[in-house]
Write a protein that holds these residues in place. Structure first.
Motif, short mmCIF file in Angstrom:
data_model
loop_
_atom_site.label_atom_id
_atom_site.label_comp_id
_atom_site.label_asym_id
_atom_site.label_seq_id
_atom_site.Cartn_x
_atom_site.Cartn_y
_atom_site.Cartn_z
N VAL A 174 10.87 -6.96 -5.71
CA VAL A 174 9.50 -7.21 -5.28
C VAL A 174 8.53 -6.81 -6.39
CG1 VAL A 174 7.79 -6.81 -3.46
CG2 VAL A 174 10.24 -6.59 -2.94
N THR A 175 7.62 -7.71 -6.72
CA THR A 175 6.52 -7.39 -7.62
C THR A 175 5.27 -7.21 -6.79
OG1 THR A 175 7.52 -8.70 -9.41
CG2 THR A 175 5.18 -8.14 -9.62
N SER A 176 4.75 -5.99 -6.75
CA SER A 176 3.62 -5.64 -5.88
C SER A 176 2.41 -5.26 -6.71
CB SER A 176 4.00 -4.46 -4.97
OG SER A 176 5.15 -4.75 -4.21
N ILE A 177 1.29 -5.95 -6.49
CA ILE A 177 0.05 -5.66 -7.20
C ILE A 177 -0.76 -4.68 -6.36
CG2 ILE A 177 -1.93 -6.64 -8.40
CD1 ILE A 177 0.78 -7.74 -9.32
N TYR A 178 -0.96 -3.48 -6.91
CA TYR A 178 -1.67 -2.42 -6.19
C TYR A 178 -3.17 -2.46 -6.50
CZ TYR A 178 2.61 -0.08 -4.67
OH TYR A 178 3.80 0.24 -4.05
N PRO A 179 -4.01 -2.29 -5.49
CA PRO A 179 -5.47 -2.35 -5.71
C PRO A 179 -5.98 -1.12 -6.44
CG PRO A 179 -5.02 -1.70 -3.45
CD PRO A 179 -3.68 -2.02 -4.07
N SER A 180 -7.10 -1.28 -7.12
CA SER A 180 -7.74 -0.15 -7.79
C SER A 180 -8.61 0.61 -6.80
CB SER A 180 -8.59 -0.65 -8.96
OG SER A 180 -9.65 -1.46 -8.49
N ALA A 181 -9.06 1.77 -7.20
CA ALA A 181 -9.91 2.60 -6.34
C ALA A 181 -11.24 1.90 -6.05
CB ALA A 181 -10.16 3.96 -6.99
N GLU A 182 -11.66 1.03 -6.97
CA GLU A 182 -12.93 0.31 -6.80
C GLU A 182 -12.74 -1.06 -6.17
OE1 GLU A 182 -12.02 1.63 -9.87
OE2 GLU A 182 -13.11 3.49 -9.42
N ASP A 183 -11.62 -1.25 -5.50
CA ASP A 183 -11.33 -2.55 -4.89
C ASP A 183 -12.42 -2.96 -3.91
OD1 ASP A 183 -9.00 -4.60 -4.58
OD2 ASP A 183 -9.62 -4.15 -2.53
N ASP A 184 -12.79 -4.25 -3.91
CA ASP A 184 -13.88 -4.69 -3.05
C ASP A 184 -13.43 -4.91 -1.61
OD1 ASP A 184 -12.33 -6.90 -3.51
OD2 ASP A 184 -13.95 -8.19 -4.23
N VAL A 185 -12.15 -4.79 -1.32
CA VAL A 185 -11.64 -4.85 0.05
C VAL A 185 -11.61 -3.43 0.60
CG1 VAL A 185 -9.71 -5.47 1.55
CG2 VAL A 185 -10.26 -6.91 -0.43
N ILE A 186 -12.54 -3.13 1.49
CA ILE A 186 -12.70 -1.74 1.94
C ILE A 186 -11.49 -1.23 2.70
CG2 ILE A 186 -13.81 -2.29 4.16
CD1 ILE A 186 -15.72 0.09 3.57
N THR A 187 -10.73 -2.14 3.32
CA THR A 187 -9.56 -1.73 4.10
C THR A 187 -8.27 -1.73 3.27
OG1 THR A 187 -9.32 -4.03 4.85
CG2 THR A 187 -10.51 -2.51 6.31
N SER A 188 -8.38 -1.90 1.95
CA SER A 188 -7.17 -1.99 1.12
C SER A 188 -6.30 -0.73 1.20
CB SER A 188 -7.54 -2.31 -0.33
OG SER A 188 -8.25 -1.25 -0.94
N PRO A 189 -6.86 0.50 1.37
CA PRO A 189 -5.96 1.65 1.53
C PRO A 189 -5.09 1.56 2.78
CG PRO A 189 -8.16 2.37 0.88
CD PRO A 189 -8.27 0.92 1.21
N TYR A 190 -5.66 1.06 3.89
CA TYR A 190 -4.85 0.85 5.09
C TYR A 190 -3.73 -0.14 4.81
CZ TYR A 190 -8.36 3.10 8.16
OH TYR A 190 -9.20 3.99 8.78
N ASN A 191 -4.11 -1.30 4.27
CA ASN A 191 -3.14 -2.36 4.03
C ASN A 191 -2.03 -1.90 3.09
OD1 ASN A 191 -4.76 -4.08 5.59
ND2 ASN A 191 -5.90 -4.80 3.81
N SER A 192 -2.40 -1.17 2.06
CA SER A 192 -1.42 -0.74 1.06
C SER A 192 -0.43 0.28 1.63
CB SER A 192 -2.14 -0.14 -0.16
OG SER A 192 -2.98 -1.10 -0.77
N VAL A 193 -0.94 1.25 2.37
CA VAL A 193 -0.05 2.28 2.92
C VAL A 193 0.86 1.70 4.00
CG1 VAL A 193 0.02 4.42 4.27
CG2 VAL A 193 -1.57 4.19 2.36
N LEU A 194 0.32 0.80 4.83
CA LEU A 194 1.15 0.13 5.83
C LEU A 194 2.24 -0.71 5.15
CD1 LEU A 194 -1.71 -0.93 8.25
CD2 LEU A 194 0.19 0.58 8.87
N ALA A 195 1.89 -1.35 4.05
CA ALA A 195 2.87 -2.16 3.31
C ALA A 195 3.90 -1.28 2.61
CB ALA A 195 2.16 -3.06 2.30
N MET A 196 3.47 -0.11 2.13
CA MET A 196 4.37 0.79 1.41
C MET A 196 5.59 1.17 2.25
SD MET A 196 3.86 1.92 -1.76
CE MET A 196 4.62 3.54 -1.70
#
Length: 427
Positions: A174-196
């Motif tokens: 799997v090649t996974s692109i992780y968002p930066s801290a300044e990501d414009d998707v405010i819910t990206s931490p939720y999405n990323s941790v759920l995906a992790m």
């Protein structure tokens, strides 16, 4: 010759995948001057020209024709896939390989994983099976997705679990692109941790690529190339500057970033596509670099990322001896391929299973906790059928457990045994 199937999920996954197919075609056309369908091409392409009984193909406009990519393209917002189908790579795909919707996942992991994952389960499995049936010896699935949005993170990880369910013996990289801290998707931490949690449970190898790192690399190279200093001009066919990758329209800011990730995949698969003095089987990546099943996050390093127009890159200096960490004393595999990427005289890819990923995971956990403590935007997820608040607690618990495992290995750094094996590099 073994074959692999690329599964592209979400906007980012399909954009990176498109770059991969474009660059792979260039690479094969550069080597395969006669345009014949050979074993190297069969690893990621199949020949559909029934008129040519000898399995041959011909080159038109610099590209070998009558080929179909061994790929499945999935996106719940049809824009990028439609753009691919209107571009120069349109002949590479047919309807049996595509699955799209129109509404998207609204940057919501639960919508992608639960809603679309359930609604399209049978169609996804059917397309994966058809792609597998076109392979004589299926060795690996490459899944490309991003972590911050809804479709890439949610549906992407649902596809990963389906791959394990339907093809348990086939390697999943799997090649996974992780968002930066300044990501414009405010819910990206939720999405990323759920995906992790899904990546940890269902992937054989995960190549984490930080979006901010890609931004920094591209900015550094562009700054250097525009500085006007002697010897700083970048060749036009270098890695980050090589066209649109099958997409139409003007070049977008993220094209160069996607190009770096596509080249990463090209380098990983070069031994599977071309002859070399020391070929490497894709299955050997997990076999040699993953001593603990959950700790399968491999940090990729790639060089060169560009070639200067008027400077020859010197041969790299290697340390004569490399010590091994105590917890992975036999984790080493080398592949030597005779074909470098187009535009380069040589290239080197290193995949390292080490504890440095812990910092990225810890930062992601902190961003998750900051949102979750306030219960911000939580209702958007809990309104989705099948989604419960326990999914969040289980996901953050899984991530914390992963971090603890890396911290435990970190604590053994100073305990390298005197008789620990060392790799000696021949000069």
């Amino acid at each position: 010759m073994t074959q692999s199937v690329v599964v592209q999920v979400g906007q980012c996954g399909n954009q990176v995948g498109c770059r991969f197919w474009d660059l792979a075609l260039r690479e094969h056309a550069h080597v395969n001057k006669k345009g014949l369908y050979d074993e190297a091409l069969s690893s990621f392409f199949r020949n559909v020209d029934s008129r040519e009984s000898d399995g041959g193909a011909h080159v038109v406009g610099g590209r070998i024709q009558h080929l179909k990519a061994r790929a499945v393209l999935v996106d719940m917002e049809e824009g990028v896939v439609n753009e691919i189908l209107q571009g120069p790579l349109r002949e590479m795909f047919d309807s049996t390989q595509l699955l799209t919707d129109v509404s998207g996942s609204g940057n919501n992991w639960a919508v992608g994983h639960m809603t679309y994952g359930s609604a399209y389960r049978e169609q996804i499995v059917d397309k994966l099976r058809k792609a597998a049936e076109h392979c004589d010896c299926l060795q690996c699935f490459f899944l490309i997705h991003s972590m911050g949005g809804g479709t890439g993170s949610g549906l992407g990880t649902r596809v990963l679990s389906l791959l394990e369910e339907e093809f348990p013996e086939v390697c999943r990289i799997v090649t996974s692109i992780y968002p930066s801290a300044e990501d414009d998707v405010i819910t990206s931490p939720y999405n990323s941790v759920l995906a992790m949690r899904e990546l940890t449970e269902h992937g054989d190898c995960v190549l984490p690529v930080e979006n901010q790192s890609l931004v920094n690399i591209v900015d550094k190279i562009k700054h250097m190339s525009h500085s006007g200093k002697p010897g700083s001009a970048v060749k036009r066919d270098s890695t980050i500057i090589s066209g649109q990758g099958g997409l139409s329209g003007a070049e977008k800011p993220f094209d160069a970033m996607n190009n770096i990730v596509a080249n990463l995949l090209l380098n990983i698969t070069s031994s599977a596509r071309f002859e070399g003095s020391l070929n490497m089987d894709l299955n050997e990546i997990a076999m040699n670099l993953v001593p603990f099943p959950r700790l399968h996050y491999l940090v990729p390093s790639l060089t060169p990322l560009y070639t200067l127009a008027d400077v020859c890159v010197p041969t790299r200096r290697l340390k004569p001896v490399l010590p091994f960490v105590s917890w992975n004393q036999e984790g080493w595999k080398t592949g030597l391929c005779s074909v470098p990427p187009v535009g380069h005289s040589h290239a080197l890819l290193a995949l390292a299973n080490n504890t440095c990923v812990k910092l990225t995971f810890m930062e992601l956990r902190e961003r998750f906790i900051k949102l979750y403590r306030k219960k911000a935007h939580l209702h958007h997820y809990l309104h989705v059928d099948g989604m419960e608040q326990s999914c969040f607690s289980e996901a953050i618990s899984s991530l914390s457990s992963l971090i603890e495992e890396y911290q435990h290995l970190d604590a053994t750094k100073g305990t390298l045994m005197p008789d620990a094996p060392r790799l000696r590099i021949a000069r």
